[in-house]
Design a protein around this motif. Structure first.
Motif, PDB file in Angstrom:
ATOM      1  N   ILE A 277       0.833  -1.277   0.084  1.00  0.00           N
ATOM      2  CA  ILE A 277      -0.098   0.044  -0.196  1.00  0.00           C
ATOM      3  C   ILE A 277       0.776   1.137   0.224  1.00  0.00           C
ATOM      4  O   ILE A 277       0.582   2.082  -0.662  1.00  0.00           O
ATOM      5  N   THR A 278       2.093   1.180   0.666  1.00  0.00           N
ATOM      6  CA  THR A 278       2.309   2.474   0.769  1.00  0.00           C
ATOM      7  C   THR A 278       3.887   2.636  -0.684  1.00  0.00           C
ATOM      8  O   THR A 278       3.930   3.788  -0.646  1.00  0.00           O
ATOM      9  N   THR A 279       3.146   1.417  -1.020  1.00  0.00           N
ATOM     10  CA  THR A 279       4.269   1.326  -2.530  1.00  0.00           C
ATOM     11  C   THR A 279       3.495   2.041  -3.287  1.00  0.00           C
ATOM     12  O   THR A 279       3.740   3.171  -4.576  1.00  0.00           O
ATOM     13  N   ALA A 280       1.884   1.637  -3.532  1.00  0.00           N
ATOM     14  CA  ALA A 280       0.903   2.049  -4.161  1.00  0.00           C
ATOM     15  C   ALA A 280       0.798   3.649  -4.169  1.00  0.00           C
ATOM     16  O   ALA A 280       0.556   4.322  -5.242  1.00  0.00           O
ATOM     17  N   LEU A 281       0.997   4.505  -3.154  1.00  0.00           N
ATOM     18  CA  LEU A 281       0.746   5.822  -2.504  1.00  0.00           C
ATOM     19  C   LEU A 281       2.182   6.512  -3.202  1.00  0.00           C
ATOM     20  O   LEU A 281       1.801   7.630  -3.377  1.00  0.00           O
ATOM     21  N   LYS A 282       3.077   5.863  -3.347  1.00  0.00           N
ATOM     22  CA  LYS A 282       4.245   5.787  -4.469  1.00  0.00           C
ATOM     23  C   LYS A 282       4.001   6.491  -5.382  1.00  0.00           C
ATOM     24  O   LYS A 282       4.573   7.627  -6.413  1.00  0.00           O
ATOM     25  N   ILE A 283       3.661   5.175  -6.646  1.00  0.00           N
ATOM     26  CA  ILE A 283       4.145   4.610  -7.148  1.00  0.00           C
ATOM     27  C   ILE A 283       2.459   6.072  -7.860  1.00  0.00           C
ATOM     28  O   ILE A 283       3.203   7.182  -9.402  1.00  0.00           O
ATOM     29  N   VAL A 284       1.294   5.882  -7.332  1.00  0.00           N
ATOM     30  CA  VAL A 284       0.975   7.098  -7.938  1.00  0.00           C
ATOM     31  C   VAL A 284       1.465   8.368  -8.146  1.00  0.00           C
ATOM     32  O   VAL A 284       0.407   8.868  -9.223  1.00  0.00           O
ATOM     33  N   THR A 285       2.243   9.175  -7.082  1.00  0.00           N
ATOM     34  CA  THR A 285       2.256  10.323  -7.215  1.00  0.00           C
ATOM     35  C   THR A 285       3.435   9.857  -9.178  1.00  0.00           C
ATOM     36  O   THR A 285       4.049  11.158  -9.857  1.00  0.00           O
ATOM     37  N   ASP A 286       3.970   8.902  -8.790  1.00  0.00           N
ATOM     38  CA  ASP A 286       5.214   9.405 -10.296  1.00  0.00           C
ATOM     39  C   ASP A 286       4.361   8.999 -11.539  1.00  0.00           C
ATOM     40  O   ASP A 286       4.301   9.424 -12.945  1.00  0.00           O
ATOM     41  N   LEU A 287       2.928   8.328 -11.682  1.00  0.00           N
ATOM     42  CA  LEU A 287       2.683   8.272 -12.429  1.00  0.00           C
ATOM     43  C   LEU A 287       1.809   9.490 -13.077  1.00  0.00           C
ATOM     44  O   LEU A 287       1.562  10.180 -14.008  1.00  0.00           O
ATOM     45  N   GLU A 288       1.439   9.823 -11.963  1.00  0.00           N
ATOM     46  CA  GLU A 288       0.891  11.878 -12.087  1.00  0.00           C
ATOM     47  C   GLU A 288       1.696  12.359 -12.705  1.00  0.00           C
ATOM     48  O   GLU A 288       1.432  13.632 -13.447  1.00  0.00           O
ATOM     49  N   ARG A 289       2.984  12.737 -11.975  1.00  0.00           N
ATOM     50  CA  ARG A 289       3.847  13.508 -12.646  1.00  0.00           C
ATOM     51  C   ARG A 289       4.345  12.761 -14.385  1.00  0.00           C
ATOM     52  O   ARG A 289       4.759  13.643 -14.925  1.00  0.00           O
ATOM     53  N   ILE A 290       4.109  11.623 -14.768  1.00  0.00           N
ATOM     54  CA  ILE A 290       4.257  11.407 -16.231  1.00  0.00           C
ATOM     55  C   ILE A 290       3.261  11.804 -16.834  1.00  0.00           C
ATOM     56  O   ILE A 290       3.485  12.360 -18.286  1.00  0.00           O
ATOM     57  N   GLY A 291       1.519  11.342 -16.178  1.00  0.00           N
ATOM     58  CA  GLY A 291       0.566  12.451 -16.715  1.00  0.00           C
ATOM     59  C   GLY A 291       1.087  14.205 -17.138  1.00  0.00           C
ATOM     60  O   GLY A 291       0.646  14.088 -18.441  1.00  0.00           O
ATOM     61  N   ASP A 292       1.651  14.278 -16.663  1.00  0.00           N
ATOM     62  CA  ASP A 292       2.221  15.963 -16.502  1.00  0.00           C
ATOM     63  C   ASP A 292       3.026  15.993 -17.329  1.00  0.00           C
ATOM     64  O   ASP A 292       3.152  17.112 -18.581  1.00  0.00           O
ATOM     65  N   LEU A 293       4.389  15.615 -17.395  1.00  0.00           N
ATOM     66  CA  LEU A 293       5.296  15.284 -18.680  1.00  0.00           C
ATOM     67  C   LEU A 293       4.681  15.315 -20.404  1.00  0.00           C
ATOM     68  O   LEU A 293       5.051  15.714 -20.819  1.00  0.00           O
ATOM     69  N   ALA A 294       3.897  13.886 -20.690  1.00  0.00           N
ATOM     70  CA  ALA A 294       2.952  14.184 -21.348  1.00  0.00           C
ATOM     71  C   ALA A 294       2.324  15.319 -22.175  1.00  0.00           C
ATOM     72  O   ALA A 294       2.321  15.655 -23.176  1.00  0.00           O
ATOM     73  N   VAL A 295       1.215  16.591 -21.233  1.00  0.00           N
ATOM     74  CA  VAL A 295       1.002  17.077 -21.029  1.00  0.00           C
ATOM     75  C   VAL A 295       1.825  18.543 -21.281  1.00  0.00           C
ATOM     76  O   VAL A 295       1.672  19.285 -23.096  1.00  0.00           O
ATOM     77  N   ASN A 296       2.873  18.281 -21.073  1.00  0.00           N
ATOM     78  CA  ASN A 296       4.449  19.181 -21.586  1.00  0.00           C
ATOM     79  C   ASN A 296       4.356  19.154 -22.266  1.00  0.00           C
ATOM     80  O   ASN A 296       4.929  19.901 -23.408  1.00  0.00           O
ATOM     81  N   ILE A 297       5.323  17.732 -22.926  1.00  0.00           N
ATOM     82  CA  ILE A 297       5.201  17.493 -24.544  1.00  0.00           C
ATOM     83  C   ILE A 297       3.990  18.053 -25.562  1.00  0.00           C
ATOM     84  O   ILE A 297       3.874  18.271 -26.314  1.00  0.00           O
ATOM     85  N   ALA A 298       2.574  17.720 -24.805  1.00  0.00           N
ATOM     86  CA  ALA A 298       1.940  17.882 -26.260  1.00  0.00           C
ATOM     87  C   ALA A 298       1.832  19.709 -26.322  1.00  0.00           C
ATOM     88  O   ALA A 298       1.397  19.691 -27.381  1.00  0.00           O
ATOM     89  N   GLU A 299       1.199  20.131 -25.116  1.00  0.00           N
ATOM     90  CA  GLU A 299       2.116  21.828 -25.444  1.00  0.00           C
ATOM     91  C   GLU A 299       3.136  22.513 -25.877  1.00  0.00           C
ATOM     92  O   GLU A 299       2.671  23.283 -26.748  1.00  0.00           O
ATOM     93  N   ARG A 300       4.225  21.473 -26.044  1.00  0.00           N
ATOM     94  CA  ARG A 300       5.418  21.794 -27.263  1.00  0.00           C
ATOM     95  C   ARG A 300       5.195  21.052 -28.683  1.00  0.00           C
ATOM     96  O   ARG A 300       5.232  22.564 -29.193  1.00  0.00           O
ATOM     97  N   ALA A 301       4.571  20.125 -28.389  1.00  0.00           N
ATOM     98  CA  ALA A 301       4.077  20.214 -30.486  1.00  0.00           C
ATOM     99  C   ALA A 301       2.828  21.303 -30.379  1.00  0.00           C
ATOM    100  O   ALA A 301       3.153  21.055 -31.926  1.00  0.00           O
ATOM    101  N   LYS A 302       2.166  21.540 -29.885  1.00  0.00           N
ATOM    102  CA  LYS A 302       1.308  22.864 -30.233  1.00  0.00           C
ATOM    103  C   LYS A 302       2.189  23.584 -30.967  1.00  0.00           C
ATOM    104  O   LYS A 302       1.731  24.201 -31.624  1.00  0.00           O
ATOM    105  N   ASP A 303       3.169  23.884 -30.333  1.00  0.00           N
ATOM    106  CA  ASP A 303       3.899  25.301 -30.695  1.00  0.00           C
ATOM    107  C   ASP A 303       4.697  24.952 -31.905  1.00  0.00           C
ATOM    108  O   ASP A 303       4.720  25.653 -32.933  1.00  0.00           O
ATOM    109  N   LEU A 304       5.108  23.634 -32.072  1.00  0.00           N
ATOM    110  CA  LEU A 304       6.358  23.073 -33.226  1.00  0.00           C
ATOM    111  C   LEU A 304       5.104  22.550 -34.337  1.00  0.00           C
ATOM    112  O   LEU A 304       6.130  22.714 -35.189  1.00  0.00           O
ATOM    113  N   ASN A 305       4.135  22.376 -33.996  1.00  0.00           N
ATOM    114  CA  ASN A 305       3.370  22.632 -35.086  1.00  0.00           C
ATOM    115  C   ASN A 305       2.968  24.014 -36.212  1.00  0.00           C
ATOM    116  O   ASN A 305       2.342  23.956 -36.942  1.00  0.00           O
ATOM    117  N   GLU A 306       3.107  24.600 -35.598  1.00  0.00           N
ATOM    118  CA  GLU A 306       2.673  25.949 -36.125  1.00  0.00           C
ATOM    119  C   GLU A 306       4.100  26.013 -36.837  1.00  0.00           C
ATOM    120  O   GLU A 306       3.788  27.823 -37.494  1.00  0.00           O
TER     121      GLU A 306
END
Length: 230
Positions: A85-114
């Motif tokens: 359970i304590t491992t799950a609590l830590k893993i979920v934080t890493d997964l959320e940050r991975i999601g944030d990084l994917a969003v950052n990539i998408a934001e850069r992609a929008k800019d580059l596509n211009e």
């Protein structure tokens, strides 16, 4: 009879927790793939959908946190179950940050596509694929409580680092050749760095799997060595 009923309820809670983590993991894996496709296909609407989808990742994070706290409060697990359970609590934080990084990539992609593409996208999609595979393998190791799989993730992180450095150096040469390339090359550098960081988060998950199974914290080995020496 009551004890048996309680044990079954506890197992159901743990199974539910694993399933929710897998669902969140699948979501962030899809976000990595979609954010990269938004770049390579110059698909800005897809990039926008990635950005909006992050809300679902955040919702899952809160839901998993609540599940873990409920299990801790009601079941009072011990030993290996507590580590899970304590491992799950830590893993979920890493997964959320991975999601944030994917969003950052998408934001850069929008800019580059211009703007016109700086170069054909070859190594960056490969880096994204490796990062996505690392996330999947780390989660597989968690679900199966497999230390060997977790250790394989740790070893394979070096491949991401090597490819990231190759991309970085190539983009640096583009910037040195022509100052007009700097803005696009810098954006691609950020994307490559985000992908490399996703690999690091997958490594964090793998390290936590080793802790969950063996009860041994393998993070920061240099710090542990200094403590042992002193």
């Amino acid at each position: 009879m009551p004890s048996t009923h309680t044990d079954k309820a506890f197992e159901a809670d743990l199974r539910d927790l694993r399933e929710k983590l897998l669902a969140m993991g699948a979501k962030v894996e899809a976000l990595i793939a979609d954010s990269m496709r938004a770049l390579t296909d110059r698909d800005s609407p897809l990039a926008e959908r990635v950005i909006q989808a992050d809300k679902e990742v955040n919702r899952l994070e809160v839901e998993i946190d609540e599940t873990c706290r409920r299990i801790l409060a009601l079941r009072q697990p011990a030993a290996s179950d507590l580590r899970l359970i304590t491992t799950a609590l830590k893993i979920v934080t890493d997964l959320e940050r991975i999601g944030d990084l994917a969003v950052n990539i998408a934001e850069r992609a929008k800019d580059l596509n211009e703007a016109p593409p700086l170069k054909p996208y070859v190594d960056t999609p490969r880096l994204a694929e490796l990062a996505q595979q690392q996330v999947k393998k780390a989660l597989d190791a968690f679900v199966s409580s497999d230390v060997a799989k977790a250790e394989a993730v740790l070893k394979e992180d070096e491949h991401l680092d090597i490819l990231y450095l190759k991309i970085f150096n190539e983009l640096l040469s583009y910037m040195m050749e022509d100052s007009k390339n700097i803005r696009r090359a810098t954006a691609l550098m950020f994307i490559a760095k985000h992908l490399e960081r996703i690999g690091d988060h997958a490594t964090n998950v793998a390290e936590m799997v080793v802790y969950m199974v063996r009860g041994t914290d393998i993070r920061h080995p240099r710090s542990r060595n200094l403590t042992t020496t002193s």
